[in-house]
Motif scaffolding. Structure first.
Motif, mmCIF file in Angstrom:
data_model
loop_
_atom_site.group_PDB
_atom_site.id
_atom_site.type_symbol
_atom_site.label_atom_id
_atom_site.label_comp_id
_atom_site.label_asym_id
_atom_site.label_seq_id
_atom_site.Cartn_x
_atom_site.Cartn_y
_atom_site.Cartn_z
ATOM 1 N N THR A 103 80.013 68.288 13.709
ATOM 2 C CA THR A 103 78.958 69.181 13.261
ATOM 3 C C THR A 103 77.671 68.787 13.970
ATOM 4 O OG1 THR A 103 77.715 69.920 11.332
ATOM 5 C CG2 THR A 103 78.569 67.695 11.244
ATOM 6 N N ARG A 105 73.500 69.942 15.263
ATOM 7 C CA ARG A 105 72.351 70.823 15.151
ATOM 8 C C ARG A 105 71.623 70.782 16.498
ATOM 9 N NH1 ARG A 105 70.157 66.037 12.977
ATOM 10 N NH2 ARG A 105 68.074 65.519 13.761
ATOM 11 N N THR A 106 70.774 71.771 16.734
ATOM 12 C CA THR A 106 69.925 71.777 17.929
ATOM 13 C C THR A 106 68.525 71.391 17.486
ATOM 14 O OG1 THR A 106 71.264 73.548 18.860
ATOM 15 C CG2 THR A 106 69.113 73.161 19.857
ATOM 16 N N ASP A 112 61.876 69.102 12.528
ATOM 17 C CA ASP A 112 62.910 68.469 13.344
ATOM 18 C C ASP A 112 62.400 68.360 14.772
ATOM 19 O OD1 ASP A 112 66.427 69.135 14.106
ATOM 20 O OD2 ASP A 112 65.238 67.291 14.067
ATOM 21 N N ARG A 157 71.716 68.133 21.457
ATOM 22 C CA ARG A 157 72.350 68.309 20.156
ATOM 23 C C ARG A 157 72.210 67.008 19.374
ATOM 24 N NH1 ARG A 157 72.247 72.533 22.152
ATOM 25 N NH2 ARG A 157 73.952 73.977 22.646
ATOM 26 N N VAL A 159 73.445 64.819 15.546
ATOM 27 C CA VAL A 159 74.202 64.734 14.288
ATOM 28 C C VAL A 159 73.723 63.476 13.567
ATOM 29 C CG1 VAL A 159 76.116 63.581 15.456
ATOM 30 C CG2 VAL A 159 76.499 64.621 13.257
ATOM 31 N N THR A 210 76.583 64.564 8.858
ATOM 32 C CA THR A 210 76.004 65.867 8.569
ATOM 33 C C THR A 210 75.174 66.320 9.760
ATOM 34 O OG1 THR A 210 74.638 67.110 7.002
ATOM 35 C CG2 THR A 210 73.936 64.884 7.486
ATOM 36 N N ALA A 211 74.964 67.621 9.872
ATOM 37 C CA ALA A 211 74.164 68.120 10.990
ATOM 38 C C ALA A 211 72.723 67.642 10.865
ATOM 39 C CB ALA A 211 74.220 69.651 11.033
ATOM 40 N N LYS A 212 72.162 67.725 9.657
ATOM 41 C CA LYS A 212 70.793 67.239 9.440
ATOM 42 C C LYS A 212 70.729 66.556 8.091
ATOM 43 C CE LYS A 212 65.957 68.231 9.780
ATOM 44 N NZ LYS A 212 65.677 66.793 9.628
ATOM 45 N N THR A 241 71.073 58.528 13.987
ATOM 46 C CA THR A 241 71.207 59.863 14.563
ATOM 47 C C THR A 241 71.827 59.729 15.941
ATOM 48 O OG1 THR A 241 69.243 60.645 13.402
ATOM 49 C CG2 THR A 241 69.992 61.949 15.264
#
Lengths: 331, 225
Positions: A103, A105-106, A112, A157, A159, A210-212, A241
Motif C-alpha cells: 500500500t 501513497r504519493t 504530507d 511513493r 508507506v 499503512t499508506a499514511k 517511513t
C-alpha cells in the motif's frame, strides 16, 4: 584463426562480470575501472527497529534489528513464516520476516510535505492552480504545471510502519432518570468499559503497515463528559517511513529501477504503559439531582446546589484521572 | 560501433576488425575492479577476483548488553538507582557484575556470568534475563546488592505488563520485582537448547516501589529511565 564469435563471447563474459550495487555497496564508474565502496549505515550501529527495503519480485521491507515492547517483539499480522517442522504461523519481528509493501501513497499536499532531499533530487510538488480575483470580478488562473524545471521529474511513493498496542478503553455513560414526584431529574454519571480491541487483538504489540500513519485521535473534554466518543482501544507509535524514488522521467508503479530510502523515527526498545486498568469491581456511578425539587424552596435548592458542586468536582476529577490513553517510553 | 552490445551482435562469418579488439580492450579496463575504502581486491590469474572487506560494524557497549557463550550469559554492567547488581556463579561467590572489587581491582574470580537453564522457557519458546530488585518491607527501597538485594536471574514468565512489574515473594518471604534485560528465543517446538539472545533494555534504570492502592491487593515495581 581468430573467430568473430570469439570476440562476441568475450563481450558476453564482460557483460556478466559487470559489478552491480547492492544494499551494502555502491559502484562508481571511473576512467580506470569500477570503484566498489561498502556503505556504512548509521555509523555502523544497527539500532532497534532499523528497517531496510529491497526489491525481490516486488518491494519488501525487513526490520533488521527487532524492536521490543515490554520485553517482547511485536507480531506482524498478515505475514506468515514456516517453522523447521513445516508448520506455518504468524511472523514476529525476531523472525526478521520480509514484509511485502502493498500500500503506497504519493507524498505532497496538505499535511504530507515532500522532504527537501527529495525535492532536490527532482520530485515535484503536486500541480496546483493559482487562482486570483481582480476588483472587477475577473478571474485569473495560472497553471503551475507550466513552470519549467531543469531537473527531470521523478516520482515518489511512501508507506508508513507503526506499532499498535491494544488496551481497555473508557467512555462516559450519562443516564437521566426522571425522579417521580418532583420536577427534577436524577443524573447518573458512570464509566463504561470496553475491552473489545483487547479481546480481539490480544496484549501483544502489532507491527502494522499503512499508506499514511494516523495517530489515535484524543477526545475532547466535552466528548468525554457526554459519552459521545468511542476510543479506538489502542495506542500507536510511528516507527518508520519507506520512500521509493523513481528514476528520472519514469512513470508507473515502483519496480526494480526505483531506489528505496528509509526514514527511521524510533531508535530504542520501548515500554508501554496505559495508566488505568479495568477494575475488578465496577465503580458506582456518581449520582446527582438537577432542577427544582417540587417547589420546596431555596433551602432545599441550596442544599442540592452544594451537593452538586461536590459531585461536579468528583466528576471533574474522574474525567481527569480516567484517561484511557497509554504511553510508549524507553525500556 | 561504440558499445559492448555492438560486439555481442557479431555473427558467425563476420570479419574481426581492429575496432573490435580495441573495444574489447577498453571494456576490460572499464570493468576492472579497484579497491575502495574498506575493500581489498585480489585477482587470481585464471580463477577470478576475490573481494574482501575490512568493514566492521561500530561497537556500542551499552548497559546490560548481553552476550551468550555456551550455557552462560554475561552482561555489560548496568545500574539501578546507581547500584550495580551482584551475582554468584560456579566460579565464585556473590560479586559485582563488572567483576571488580570495591577497591576497583579485578576480582580474583573474574566477571560473573549467569548460568542459563533450558527448562526456563515458556510455551512459545521465550525466556528472559532480568534484573531482580528486592525491596525493603518498610519503605520499599532497594536492599543492598552485596546482601543479594539486586541481582540477575532467568525467568520463563512475564511478571511485567503495562509498564510495571508485579511484586512477588520468594521462598524466604522477601519481596521483589523483575525488569527484563534480554530475551532468549528458541523455536516453540524445540524443548532443548537456549536459543538466540536479543537485547531488550539498553539504559541504566531508576526504581521505585508502588504500594497497592487497596488493602489486600499487590503492589508493583516501576523501573524507568
Amino acid at each position: 584463426m581468430f573467430e568473430a564469435t570469439g570476440v562476441r563471447d568475450q563481450a558476453y563474459r564482460l557483460q556478466d562480470a559487470r559489478l552491480l550495487a547492492s544494499a551494502s555497496s555502491r559502484v562508481i564508474e571511473t576512467a580506470e575501472g569500477q570503484l566498489l565502496i561498502l556503505i556504512e549505515d548509521d555509523n555502523g550501529y544497527a539500532h532497534p527497529w532499523i528497517t531496510k527495503a529491497h526489491y525481490a519480485g516486488g518491494w519488501k521491507a525487513r526490520v533488521v534489528v527487532p524492536g521490543m515492547v515490554n520485553g517482547l517483539d511485536p507480531r506482524v499480522p498478515g505475514v506468515e513464516v514456516k517453522d523447521s517442522d513445516g508448520t506455518k504461523r504468524e511472523a514476529v519481528l525476531t523472525d526478521s520476516p520480509e514484509i511485502p509493501l502493498n500500500t503506497f501513497r504519493t507524498p505532497g499536499g496538505e499535511g504530507d510535505k515532500i522532504l527537501d532531499v527529495f525535492l532536490a533530487l527532482g520530485v515535484r510538488e503536486p500541480k496546483t492552480d493559482n487562482i486570483s480575483f481582480d476588483a472587477l470580478g475577473g478571474v485569473t488562473i495560472v497553471d503551475e504545471s507550466q513552470a519549467t524545471n531543469a531537473t527531470p521529474p521523478r516520482e515518489l511513493r511512501a508507506v508508513d510502519f507503526y506499532i499498535a498496542k491494544s488496551r481497555a478503553t473508557f467512555a462516559a455513560q450519562v443516564t437521566l432518570i426522571d425522579a417521580s414526584g418532583t420536577s427534577g431529574v436524577i443524573v447518573d454519571y458512570g464509566v463504561k468499559y470496553d475491552t473489545s480491541t483487547l479481546d480481539r487483538e490480544g496484549t501483544r504489540t502489532r507491527f502494522m503497515q499503512t499508506a499514511k500513519f494516523q495517530p489515535v485521535r484524543k477526545p475532547t473534554l466535552a466528548e468525554r463528559l457526554f459519552g459521545d466518543f468511542q476510543d479506538e482501544g489502542e495506542d500507536r507509535l510511528h516507527i518508520c517511513t519507506v520512500f521509493l524514488l523513481s528514476p528520472p522521467n519514469s512513470t508507473g508503479e515502483p519496480d526494480a529501477s526505483w531506489t528505496a530510502y528509509v526514514q527511521n523515527h524510533v531508535f530504542w526498545h520501548l515500554k508501554h504503559h496505559a495508566p488505568n486498568e479495568v477494575p475488578a469491581k465496577q465503580p458506582d456511578p456518581i449520582r446527582f439531582h438537577s432542577g427544582l425539587a417540587g417547589g420546596l424552596g431555596d433551602l432545599v435548592i441550596n442544599q442540592y446546589l452544594a451537593l452538586n458542586n461536590d459531585l461536579s468536582a468528583q466528576i471533574s476529577a474522574a474525567v481527569n484521572n480516567t484517561t484511557p490513553e497509554g504511553q510508549f517510553c524507553l525500556q | 560501433m561504440s558499445s559492448l552490445n555492438d560486439l555481442t551482435q557479431i555473427a558467425e562469418g563476420d570479419y574481426v576488425e581492429a575496432a573490435h579488439i580495441r573495444l574489447l580492450a577498453e571494456q576490460h579496463i572499464a570493468r576492472k575492479i579497484l579497491p575502495g575504502s574498506g575493500v581489498r581486491v585480489q585477482t587470481i590469474p585464471g580463477h577470478g577476483t576475490r573481494i574482501e572487506s575490512d568493514h566492521q560494524p561500530a561497537v556500542f557497549d551499552h548497559p546490560w548488553k548481553g552476550k551468550k557463550a555456551g550455557a552462560n550469559a554475561t552482561l555489560m554492567p548496568g545500574l539501578v538507582n546507581t547500584l550495580m547488581p551482584w551475582l554468584a556463579d560456579t566460579k565464585g561467590p556473590l560479586r559485582p557484575m563488572d567483576g571488580l572489587t570495591p577497591e576497583g581491582e579485578a576480582h580474583p574470580k573474574g566477571v560473573p556470568s549467569l548460568a542459563l537453564r533450558e527448562d526456563l522457557f515458556d510455551a512459545e519458546g521465550n525466556s528472559w534475563i532480568v534484573v531482580r530488585a528486592y525491596r525493603n518491607e518498610t519503605d520499599g527501597t532497594l536492599l543492598k546488592p552485596q546482601d543479594g538485594g539486586l541481582t540477575l536471574a532467568q525467568v520463563a514468565k512475564r511478571t511485567w505488563e503495562n509498564g510495571r512489574s508485579i511484586d512477588q515473594e520468594d521462598v524466604d518471604g522477601r519481596h521483589y520485582g523483575d525488569e527484563p534485560l534480554c530475551l532468549l528465543r528458541r523455536p516453540a517446538a524445540q524443548k532443548k537448547g537456549l536459543g538466540k539472545l536479543y537485547q531488550v533494555s539498553m539504559f541504566h534504570k531508576k526504581h521505585i516501589f508502588l504500594p497497592a492502592a487497596e488493602k489486600g491487593a499487590t503492589g508493583s515495581h516501576l523501573f524507568y529511565v
